[in-house]
Design an enzyme around this catalytic site. Structure first.
Site, short mmCIF file in Angstrom:
data_model
loop_
_atom_site.label_atom_id
_atom_site.label_comp_id
_atom_site.label_asym_id
_atom_site.label_seq_id
_atom_site.Cartn_x
_atom_site.Cartn_y
_atom_site.Cartn_z
N CYS A 8 -50.45 -8.90 1.48
CA CYS A 8 -50.57 -10.36 1.57
C CYS A 8 -52.01 -10.80 1.30
CB CYS A 8 -50.14 -10.82 2.97
SG CYS A 8 -49.69 -12.56 3.01
N ASP A 125 -46.03 -10.44 13.77
CA ASP A 125 -47.48 -10.33 13.63
C ASP A 125 -48.11 -10.41 15.02
OD1 ASP A 125 -49.97 -10.16 12.46
OD2 ASP A 125 -49.74 -11.92 11.19
#
Length: 210
Positions: A8, A125
């Protein structure tokens, strides 16, 4: 089966091509302006256009207007929309691509909201106050194991790096892995050597479990 690997916060065509050549499965494009990994529409489209069809293009959004998300899906050829904000289940169901909903995990109570979202995957996350991701902090992986019992594909993020991704895959058994700061030389700049080592370690874990 190999773990789905995503990098990412790609901010350049060069980094995207390096990641693709190294064998990544997906590249994340950050459309949240406060992020140091933000890319505008033109850069995102250039990155997406440079990737081979085998690499998925993931747009990362935080409380964006639906019209903006749809525009980025069209203009950048996104395959997946990843939502990191306060998006509701109804919001997440509006788009013509696969959808991942991200959750910041602090404790077991953080898992309660997951079942409200019938998305294609749940991205877990770390909870860090004032940050939405890319912090390099990891959370208790036992909570990811618990979330995985739902049967919904789990994408594990938070504090992953070449030196711990193999253990993460063996411990959690996630469907996917998402890395950002763990393969960077600076925020938004990927280190090709770290990227290749990360992918090598992740694939080694899959081979060992197979």
């Amino acid at each position: 089966m190999d773990t789905f690997l995503k990098i990412c916060g790609i901010t350049s065509v060069e980094d995207a091509i390096e990641a693709a050549d190294a064998g990544i499965d997906a590249v994340g494009l950050m459309f949240h302006k406060p992020s140091p990994r933000f890319v505008d529409k033109n850069m995102a489209a250039a990155i997406a256009g440079a990737l081979p069809p085998s690499v998925a293009r993931v747009g990362v959004f935080v409380n964006s207007e639906p019209a903006f998300v749809r525009e980025m899906i069209t203009e950048c050829g996104l395959d997946i929309a990843q939502f990191h904000g306060d998006e509701t289940p109804g919001y997440c169901s509006r788009f013509p691509v696969r959808v991942w909903k991200a959750f910041r995990i602090r404790d077991e109570a953080s898992l309660k909201a997951l079942s409200d979202y019938q998305t294609d995957a749940w991205l877990l996350d770390s909870f860090v106050k004032g940050a939405l991701g890319g912090t390099g902090e990891r959370f208790n992986w036992d909570l990811a194991v618990e979330a995985g019992r739902s049967g919904v594909p789990i994408v594990l993020a938070g504090g992953l790096a070449p030196d711990n991704v193999e253990n993460a895959i063996r411990t959690v058994g996630p469907w996917g892995i998402d890395v950002s700061s763990g393969v960077e030389s600076a925020p938004g700049r990927k280190d090709p050597a770290k990227v290749r080592e990360f992918i090598r370690a992740a694939r080694a874990a899959a081979s060992a479990s197979g």
